[in-house]
Design an enzyme around this catalytic site. Structure first.
Site, PDB file in Angstrom:
ATOM      1  N   GLU A 180      -1.417  -1.074 -16.436  1.00 25.48           N
ATOM      2  CA  GLU A 180      -0.967  -2.104 -15.432  1.00 25.48           C
ATOM      3  C   GLU A 180      -0.441  -3.661 -16.134  1.00 25.48           C
ATOM      4  O   GLU A 180      -1.306  -3.636 -17.172  1.00 25.48           O
ATOM      5  CB  GLU A 180      -2.197  -2.286 -14.302  1.00 25.48           C
ATOM      6  CG  GLU A 180      -1.628  -3.200 -13.307  1.00 25.48           C
ATOM      7  CD  GLU A 180      -2.453  -3.041 -11.976  1.00 25.48           C
ATOM      8  OE1 GLU A 180      -3.196  -2.156 -11.782  1.00 25.48           O
ATOM      9  OE2 GLU A 180      -2.399  -4.108 -11.225  1.00 25.48           O
ATOM     10  N   GLU A 227       5.689   4.708 -10.514  1.00 24.36           N
ATOM     11  CA  GLU A 227       4.408   3.839 -10.689  1.00 24.36           C
ATOM     12  C   GLU A 227       4.550   3.469 -12.317  1.00 24.36           C
ATOM     13  O   GLU A 227       3.801   2.173 -12.492  1.00 24.36           O
ATOM     14  CB  GLU A 227       3.125   5.055 -10.925  1.00 24.36           C
ATOM     15  CG  GLU A 227       2.739   5.537  -9.537  1.00 24.36           C
ATOM     16  CD  GLU A 227       1.937   4.409  -8.587  1.00 24.36           C
ATOM     17  OE1 GLU A 227       1.486   3.525  -9.177  1.00 24.36           O
ATOM     18  OE2 GLU A 227       2.068   4.559  -7.368  1.00 24.36           O
TER      19      GLU A 227
END
Ligand SMILES: *[C@@H]1O[C@H](CO)[C@@H](O)[C@H](O)[C@H]1NC(C)=O
Length: 227
Positions: A100, A91
């Site tokens: 992100e 991730e």
């Protein structure tokens, strides 16, 4: 007499509970050594997470989740630690990313009335498992003790809270499927986008990290690794 015997039994019970809790915490720390933690971290100098994700922040967070990597055999405990960090490594690019990359999506489900989005706030991925969506930030914040809906950036600012959001998600969505094999952890985290041939590259990235960390911890990875 009776009451003093009762209180002695109570004290003994409390001492045993405390010892069990301590043993649980020490157990995770003895598996997630400095060497193991550092082997996960990317050594790329451009990593925004380089000084953010620390072993001590992880251990502080893990102390709040005594069920993590416990409840089964030592083998199951080590597999759970390997599985957690394998998904984290995938991730975050080995603990490189805090938030992100693409911040244009707000990940707000307006139909969720229980955890309403706060205007101007975005619930894109942050932290070791890139927690996203209002319906995760809301309950995670409530459980951990911060304003997940009003201040989602906290997950990118406080490393202990950041690891706690990952462990909160893990304990609520992933821990219970561990006995089914590593593939079930992928399904629980991002199954709709990756399993059943939807993204074989992502699946094999997670599986490769898992096998590598199992090797490092000296534990057999088990079966049903893919999804
Ligand atoms: C970021 O996400 C938005 C919304 O999904 C998309 O339209 C855009 O192309 C993405 N930008 C980049 C650079 O990938």
């Amino acid at each position: 007499m009776a009451s003093s015997a009762t209180s002695r039994i109570l004290a003994l019970g409390l001492a045993l509970l405390f010892a069990a809790g301590l043993a649980a915490a020490q157990n995770v720390a003895s598996v997630v050594t400095d060497a193991f933690f550092n082997s996960i971290k990317s050594q790329d100098s451009g990593c925004e997470g380089k000084n953010f994700y620390t072993r001590s922040a992880f251990l502080n967070a893990a102390n709040a989740y005594p069920g993590f990597a416990h409840g089964g055999s030592e083998t199951q405990g080590k597999r759970e630690i390997a599985a957690f960090f394998a998904n984290v490594a995938h991730e975050t690019g080995r603990l490189c990313y805090i938030s992100e990359i693409n911040k244009s999506n707000s990940y707000c489900d307006p139909n969720n009335r229980q955890w309403p989005c706060v205007s101007g706030k975005k619930y894109y991925g942050r932290g070791p498992l890139q927690i996203s969506w209002n319906y995760n930030y809301g309950p995670a914040g409530k459980s951990i003790g911060f304003d997940g809906l009003g201040n989602p950036d906290k997950v990118a600012q406080d490393p202990t809270i950041s690891f706690k959001t990952a462990l909160w998600f893990w304990m609520n969505n992933v821990h219970g499927v561990m006995p089914q094999g590593f593939g079930a952890t992928i399904r629980a985290i991002n199954g709709a986008l990756e399993c059943n041939g939807k993204n074989p590259g992502a699946v094999s990235s997670r599986v490769n990290y898992y096998k590598q960390y199992c090797r490092q911890l000296g534990v057999d990875p088990g079966s049903n690794l893919t999804c």
